[in-house]
Design a protein around this motif. Structure first.
Motif, short mmCIF file in Angstrom:
data_model
loop_
_atom_site.label_atom_id
_atom_site.label_comp_id
_atom_site.label_asym_id
_atom_site.label_seq_id
_atom_site.Cartn_x
_atom_site.Cartn_y
_atom_site.Cartn_z
N LEU A 201 0.86 -1.18 0.00
CA LEU A 201 0.00 0.00 0.00
C LEU A 201 0.90 1.23 0.00
CD1 LEU A 201 -2.67 1.57 0.35
CD2 LEU A 201 -2.47 1.18 2.82
N PHE A 213 -2.45 0.50 -4.65
CA PHE A 213 -2.32 -0.81 -4.03
C PHE A 213 -1.68 -1.71 -5.06
CE2 PHE A 213 -4.20 -4.97 -2.59
CZ PHE A 213 -3.51 -5.03 -1.38
N LEU A 310 -7.59 -3.25 2.93
CA LEU A 310 -6.75 -3.88 1.92
C LEU A 310 -5.78 -4.93 2.47
CD1 LEU A 310 -5.91 -0.66 -0.14
CD2 LEU A 310 -7.57 -2.44 -0.71
N PRO A 312 -2.44 -4.96 3.55
CA PRO A 312 -1.18 -5.05 2.82
C PRO A 312 -0.06 -5.70 3.64
CG PRO A 312 -1.41 -2.87 3.74
CD PRO A 312 -2.68 -3.61 4.09
#
Length: 390
Positions: A201, A213, A310, A312
């Motif tokens: 990220l 991303f 997300l 990451p």
């Protein structure tokens, strides 16, 4: 091109793709990635060197044993002409096959006439191409907003809409790649971390907020090319209307005029340079200190939301994000901690300053040019140009 020639240069194209993905490549590593034993690997390196595509340098090593070499772009090899159009200024340079950028010209603009700016850049790009003879593989342009094909869809803080960025090319036969600057910076950033993270990220603060991303070194795809518009998530004041048309966009609070009003200051013609001075000022006024503290908290809170969504492997802070975090680190860390889900607080996740520096958009868009144009056919033409037998 015969099938034998195609195979001959296909392996070369694969080798150069490894060179673009990794910031430092040794000959043994290149052979490992390509699945080649030492003999075929030596033949491939010789062909690439003779074609003026790569060169080798003695690698620095503190281990005993036979010394190895690192593989680099040849100083006479193909280059991409790269342009970074930013809020208030621009930069032009060259990018070679392994992502090394040389900036050759810079300038400023007031944002009021994008057409005139493109004409200025076209003249500069044309002059640079003339000095490079036939080495230019294409032109890459990083722009401060989402893109579709070769067009800048909108740069909300500048008021630019549907701008045909391909106009910077003095010759329509030269390929042009246009990309969002934050996305291009993320492409450059991911190759600098070892081991390379599966997911990264990248959050960028400039005159607003953006990022990308990245999955296995490439930005996650999207339906219309509008990925990475993190600044237009509704993390801001719901009463604030953004120039993009939405309300509550995260990016509004980081816009230079908004920051200046909150800090009781006057923004300067180059908003990015002014924001940099504000975020790094060792003796800010009380209003400026409060503004930096609030913005650092906004940044930490927003990044926490992105991490929750997300998941990451690594978070990198690009542009002015690291300077803002450091200007009010306690505020940033508290907002980040409070915003993270327990599962993310309890595992080791790194939030680090980007390593690719100011040249990141130029590096990313340059490598993207080569990703687009460099294949076996292009290399066969290059070898002919270099009087190398195919």
């Amino acid at each position: 091109m015969t099938s034998g020639q195609a195979r001959h240069w296909r392996s070369a194209a694969e080798a150069l793709a490894v060179l673009r993905r990794e910031a430092r490549v040794t000959r043994p590593q290149l052979g490992h990635d390509l699945g080649l034993e030492s003999g075929p690997m030596s033949d491939l390196v010789k062909r690439l060197s003779t074609a003026e595509l790569i060169c080798e340098r003695r690698a620095t090593s503190h281990r005993r044993g036979r010394p190895t070499t690192t593989v680099h772009a040849h100083p006479s090899g193909p280059v991409a002409v790269v342009v970074d159009m930013r809020h208030g200024d621009w930069r032009i340079g060259t990018c070679d096959l392994d992502g090394v950028v040389g900036v050759v010209a810079t300038g400023q603009h007031d944002g009021t006439s994008p057409g005139r700016l493109l004409s200025r850049l076209r003249a500069r790009v044309g002059s640079l191409i003339q000095t490079l003879d036939d080495r230019v593989a294409g032109i890459g342009v990083a722009v401060p907003g989402p893109t579709a094909d070769s067009r800048l869809v909108h740069a909300t803080m500048l008021g630019w809409h549907d701008l045909d960025v391909a106009r910077v090319a003095p010759n329509p036969d030269v390929p042009v790649i246009v990309g969002n600057d934050a996305t291009m910076a993320a492409v450059a950033e991911t190759r600098l971390h070892a081991p390379r993270p599966h997911t990264l990220l990248h959050v960028v603060v400039e005159v607003g907020v953006g990022g990308a991303f990245v999955v296995d070194g490439r930005p996650a795809p999207s339906a219309h090319g509008l990925h990475g518009e993190f600044g237009h998530l509704p993390f801001g004041n719901p009463d604030d209307r953004c120039p993009c048309g939405a309300r509550g966009c995260w990016t509004v609070a980081f816009d230079a005029p908004t920051v200046a009003r909150r800090a009781g200051l006057r923004a300067q013609p180059d908003p990015r340079a002014w924001l940099h001075r504000l975020y790094t000022d060792p003796h800010p006024s009380p209003d400026a200190h409060r503004t930096r503290t609030a913005l650092a908290a906004d940044l930490g809170r927003g990044i926490a939301g992105l991490v929750n969504a997300l998941d990451p492997n690594l978070v990198t802070l690009g542009g002015l994000a690291a300077q803002l975090r450091d200007a009010a680190s306690a505020s940033f860390e508290r907002a980040l901690h409070l915003g993270l889900m327990d599962v993310h607080r309890d595992r080791p996740l790194s939030f680090v300053a980007a390593r690719s520096g100011e040249d990141a958009p130029l590096i990313g868009v340059g490598l993207s040019v080569f990703d687009s144009v460099l294949d076996a056919e292009m290399l066969a033409r290059w070898a002919t140009r270099s009087r190398v037998a195919t």
